[in-house]
Design a protein around this motif. Structure first.
Motif, PDB file in Angstrom:
ATOM      1  N   GLU A 111       0.767  -0.780   0.122  1.00 15.25           N
ATOM      2  CA  GLU A 111      -0.407   0.058   0.012  1.00 15.25           C
ATOM      3  C   GLU A 111       0.627   2.021  -0.061  1.00 15.25           C
ATOM      4  OE1 GLU A 111      -3.131   2.382   0.155  1.00 15.25           O
ATOM      5  OE2 GLU A 111      -2.704   0.683  -0.767  1.00 15.25           O
ATOM      6  N   TRP A 112       2.057   1.182   1.518  1.00 18.00           N
ATOM      7  CA  TRP A 112       3.005   2.853   0.017  1.00 18.00           C
ATOM      8  C   TRP A 112       2.868   2.498  -0.096  1.00 18.00           C
ATOM      9  CZ3 TRP A 112       5.748   1.003   6.002  1.00 18.00           C
ATOM     10  CH2 TRP A 112       4.260   1.034   7.166  1.00 18.00           C
ATOM     11  N   ALA A 113       3.889   1.308  -1.452  1.00 18.12           N
ATOM     12  CA  ALA A 113       4.621   1.839  -2.728  1.00 18.12           C
ATOM     13  C   ALA A 113       3.520   2.101  -3.501  1.00 18.12           C
ATOM     14  CB  ALA A 113       4.454   0.467  -2.972  1.00 18.12           C
ATOM     15  N   ARG A 114       1.844   1.646  -3.433  1.00 16.12           N
ATOM     16  CA  ARG A 114       0.740   2.179  -4.313  1.00 16.12           C
ATOM     17  C   ARG A 114       0.959   3.929  -4.277  1.00 16.12           C
ATOM     18  NH1 ARG A 114      -4.274   4.593  -3.723  1.00 16.12           N
ATOM     19  NH2 ARG A 114      -3.969   4.080  -1.896  1.00 16.12           N
ATOM     20  N   VAL A 115       0.753   4.209  -2.914  1.00 16.13           N
ATOM     21  CA  VAL A 115       1.221   5.788  -2.954  1.00 16.13           C
ATOM     22  C   VAL A 115       2.328   6.536  -2.788  1.00 16.13           C
ATOM     23  CG1 VAL A 115      -0.831   5.905  -1.330  1.00 16.13           C
ATOM     24  CG2 VAL A 115       1.056   6.199   0.037  1.00 16.13           C
ATOM     25  N   THR A 116       3.636   5.855  -3.290  1.00 13.31           N
ATOM     26  CA  THR A 116       4.602   6.370  -3.337  1.00 13.31           C
ATOM     27  C   THR A 116       4.456   6.961  -5.163  1.00 13.31           C
ATOM     28  OG1 THR A 116       5.049   5.312  -1.260  1.00 13.31           O
ATOM     29  CG2 THR A 116       7.047   6.555  -2.833  1.00 13.31           C
ATOM     30  N   ALA A 117       5.409   7.826  -5.529  1.00 11.44           N
ATOM     31  CA  ALA A 117       5.970   8.325  -7.271  1.00 11.44           C
ATOM     32  C   ALA A 117       7.273   7.430  -7.152  1.00 11.44           C
ATOM     33  CB  ALA A 117       5.985   9.814  -6.751  1.00 11.44           C
ATOM     34  N   PRO A 118       7.475   7.249  -8.312  1.00  6.62           N
ATOM     35  CA  PRO A 118       8.944   6.432  -8.202  1.00  6.62           C
ATOM     36  C   PRO A 118      10.093   7.394  -7.975  1.00  6.62           C
ATOM     37  CG  PRO A 118       6.472   6.315 -10.176  1.00  6.62           C
ATOM     38  CD  PRO A 118       6.472   6.736  -9.636  1.00  6.62           C
ATOM     39  N   GLY A 119      11.061   6.971  -8.017  1.00  2.65           N
ATOM     40  CA  GLY A 119      11.553   7.063  -6.632  1.00  2.65           C
ATOM     41  C   GLY A 119      11.620   8.109  -5.658  1.00  2.65           C
ATOM     42  N   GLY A 120      10.650   7.641  -5.026  1.00  3.37           N
ATOM     43  CA  GLY A 120      10.307   8.106  -3.594  1.00  3.37           C
ATOM     44  C   GLY A 120      10.907   7.012  -2.991  1.00  3.37           C
ATOM     45  N   GLU A 121      11.204   7.930  -1.512  1.00  2.00           N
ATOM     46  CA  GLU A 121      11.389   7.020  -0.511  1.00  2.00           C
ATOM     47  C   GLU A 121      10.610   6.863   0.961  1.00  2.00           C
ATOM     48  OE1 GLU A 121      16.118   8.105  -0.071  1.00  2.00           O
ATOM     49  OE2 GLU A 121      14.923   8.869   1.345  1.00  2.00           O
ATOM     50  N   LEU A 122      11.368   5.646   1.493  1.00  2.59           N
ATOM     51  CA  LEU A 122      10.707   5.050   2.910  1.00  2.59           C
ATOM     52  C   LEU A 122      11.718   5.352   3.877  1.00  2.59           C
ATOM     53  CD1 LEU A 122       8.060   3.553   4.534  1.00  2.59           C
ATOM     54  CD2 LEU A 122       9.585   1.146   3.382  1.00  2.59           C
ATOM     55  N   LEU A 123      11.755   5.461   5.135  1.00  2.00           N
ATOM     56  CA  LEU A 123      12.469   5.248   5.891  1.00  2.00           C
ATOM     57  C   LEU A 123      11.390   4.609   7.027  1.00  2.00           C
ATOM     58  CD1 LEU A 123      15.565   6.343   6.236  1.00  2.00           C
ATOM     59  CD2 LEU A 123      14.090   7.885   7.982  1.00  2.00           C
ATOM     60  N   LEU A 124      12.148   3.337   7.144  1.00  3.36           N
ATOM     61  CA  LEU A 124      11.627   2.609   8.816  1.00  3.36           C
ATOM     62  C   LEU A 124      12.468   3.281   9.689  1.00  3.36           C
ATOM     63  CD1 LEU A 124      10.937  -0.545   6.486  1.00  3.36           C
ATOM     64  CD2 LEU A 124       9.058   1.389   7.526  1.00  3.36           C
ATOM     65  N   PHE A 125      11.946   3.696  10.766  1.00  2.00           N
ATOM     66  CA  PHE A 125      13.096   4.077  12.172  1.00  2.00           C
ATOM     67  C   PHE A 125      12.169   3.749  13.203  1.00  2.00           C
ATOM     68  CE2 PHE A 125      13.623   7.728  15.639  1.00  2.00           C
ATOM     69  CZ  PHE A 125      14.789   7.108  15.308  1.00  2.00           C
ATOM     70  N   HIS A 126      13.215   3.570  14.552  1.00  2.00           N
ATOM     71  CA  HIS A 126      13.006   3.344  15.338  1.00  2.00           C
ATOM     72  C   HIS A 126      14.460   3.845  16.461  1.00  2.00           C
ATOM     73  CE1 HIS A 126      11.711   1.917  19.419  1.00  2.00           C
ATOM     74  NE2 HIS A 126      10.784   1.982  19.437  1.00  2.00           N
ATOM     75  N   PRO A 127      13.622   4.352  17.278  1.00  2.00           N
ATOM     76  CA  PRO A 127      15.425   5.126  18.345  1.00  2.00           C
ATOM     77  C   PRO A 127      15.600   4.369  19.272  1.00  2.00           C
ATOM     78  CG  PRO A 127      12.779   5.820  19.192  1.00  2.00           C
ATOM     79  CD  PRO A 127      12.558   5.130  18.170  1.00  2.00           C
ATOM     80  N   SER A 128      15.524   2.852  19.335  1.00  2.00           N
ATOM     81  CA  SER A 128      16.357   2.058  19.697  1.00  2.00           C
ATOM     82  C   SER A 128      16.606   0.767  18.636  1.00  2.00           C
ATOM     83  CB  SER A 128      16.084   1.543  20.646  1.00  2.00           C
ATOM     84  OG  SER A 128      14.544   0.717  20.737  1.00  2.00           O
ATOM     85  N   GLY A 129      18.021  -0.306  18.797  1.00  2.00           N
ATOM     86  CA  GLY A 129      18.024  -1.173  18.354  1.00  2.00           C
ATOM     87  C   GLY A 129      17.261  -2.072  18.410  1.00  2.00           C
ATOM     88  N   ARG A 130      16.776  -3.409  17.088  1.00  2.00           N
ATOM     89  CA  ARG A 130      16.096  -4.582  17.668  1.00  2.00           C
ATOM     90  C   ARG A 130      16.333  -4.939  18.711  1.00  2.00           C
ATOM     91  NH1 ARG A 130      17.108  -7.898  14.173  1.00  2.00           N
ATOM     92  NH2 ARG A 130      15.359  -9.215  14.300  1.00  2.00           N
TER      93      ARG A 130
END
Length: 329
Positions: free
Chosen positions: A261-280
């Motif tokens: 779904e996130w890919a659907r709404v993102t234009a080609p060349g756009g970015e996705l940043l997954l983040f958390h302020p601590s490691g797994r």
């Protein structure tokens, strides 16, 4: 999935769709639950008493489905501060014959003052609605009572959010989303990247979280605030150039579908940043468990999931101090 039934009410239609009944009988020895944790819906029966009121207000705030019958309908109206709005023939629950007598409060509570009209059809439709909303209800039940103190509790993480957003390759005039934005810690940093000519939208499933973001001054001219399911975004294809999502993907019931779904709404060349302020590893240790090999954020799982959804993983960092994955559409 459990439905808390206060008083006596027919439950066969509820159980028929796989919901568990959790009965509470006024005057009995067991106490009323202190919170809505683990409760997917509330039924106020004709024998409900004012003892139920401490749960009705929180249920309305978190949009937990409520069906109130007979005397229970009066209690619902009292908790809401009004009789609600009338139900038309197209109402998903009380449409048809029951509509002239029933009322609705908000998006998920219905009152039917004439209990004889609470027929099998109404209960069946309510049960189906509850089952369909269970995942949404659980999220809202968890976050709604915590929203008011969320910013105070986690404000110290704001610099980490700002540093993460700064690594996105967004340009002035572009459009950015913060999915699961909470109190909006990332929104000012996204605005700084896209400038006054750009668009920033914070999306969250919980109304109380968006209220907290607005209270912090992160709505209005700073960013649009949208109440929506991040896995079913009300946006056209290729509508945005960047998506920021902190602490979200691994908590979704269907992360692969969300990535698509996130890919659907993102234009080609756009970015996705997954983040958390601590490691797994730090987060797992904090919860007293080992890092699971099934974690959707583990690189062997995340990389193929991103590629299958239309993303290319460009950066992957799982450090003690943070988790960050940057992907390109």
């Amino acid at each position: 999935m459990a439905v808390l039934v206060i008083g006596e009410a027919p439950t066969a239609a509820i159980e028929a769709v796989g919901l568990r009944i959790r009965p509470f009988r006024p005057g009995a020895d067991e106490p009323l639950p202190a919170t809505l944790t683990g409760i997917d819906a509330l039924i106020l029966s004709p024998t409900a008493t004012p003892a139920a009121l401490p749960l009705v207000g929180p249920a309305l705030a978190a949009e937990v489905p409520v069906l109130a019958l007979g005397e229970g309908a009066r209690l619902l109206a009292e908790a809401a501060g009004s009789g609600g709005t009338g139900c038309g023939a197209t109402d998903p629950l009380l449409g048809g014959a029951a509509a002239p007598h029933g009322f609705r409060v908000g998006a998920s509570a219905w009152g039917l003052p004439v209990p004889d009209e609470a027929d099998h059809g109404v209960l069946r439709r309510f049960a189906e609605l509850v089952a369909g909303r269970a995942e949404t209800t659980a999220t809202r039940t968890f976050f709604t009572p915590r929203a008011a103190a969320w910013e105070e509790r986690f404000a110290y993480q704001t610099p980490a959010y700002e540093a993460a957003v700064a690594r996105m390759r967004l340009r002035p005039g572009q459009r950015a989303l913060d999915l699961g934005c909470g109190s909006g810690r990332a929104l000012p940093a996204l605005r700084a990247l896209v400038g006054a000519a750009g668009t920033v939208i914070g999306v969250d499933l919980t109304h109380a979280m968006l209220t907290a973001a607005a209270r912090e001054g992160r709505g209005g001219a700073a960013a649009g605030l949208l109440l929506a399911d991040c896995a079913r975004l009300p946006l056209p294809a290729a509508a945005v150039h960047g998506i920021f999502a902190a602490g979200l993907l691994d908590h979704l019931p269907h992360p692969d579908a969300a990535l698509r779904e996130w890919a659907r709404v993102t234009a080609p060349g756009g970015e996705l940043l997954l983040f958390h302020p601590s490691g797994r590893a730090e987060r797992a240790a904090r919860h007293g468990r080992a890092v699971s090999p099934d974690d959707p954020l583990a690189e062997p799982n995340l990389r193929p999931a991103l590629e299958a959804a239309g993303w290319h993983l460009a950066t992957y960092e799982d450090a003690a101090t943070h988790f960050l994955a940057r992907a390109q559409r």
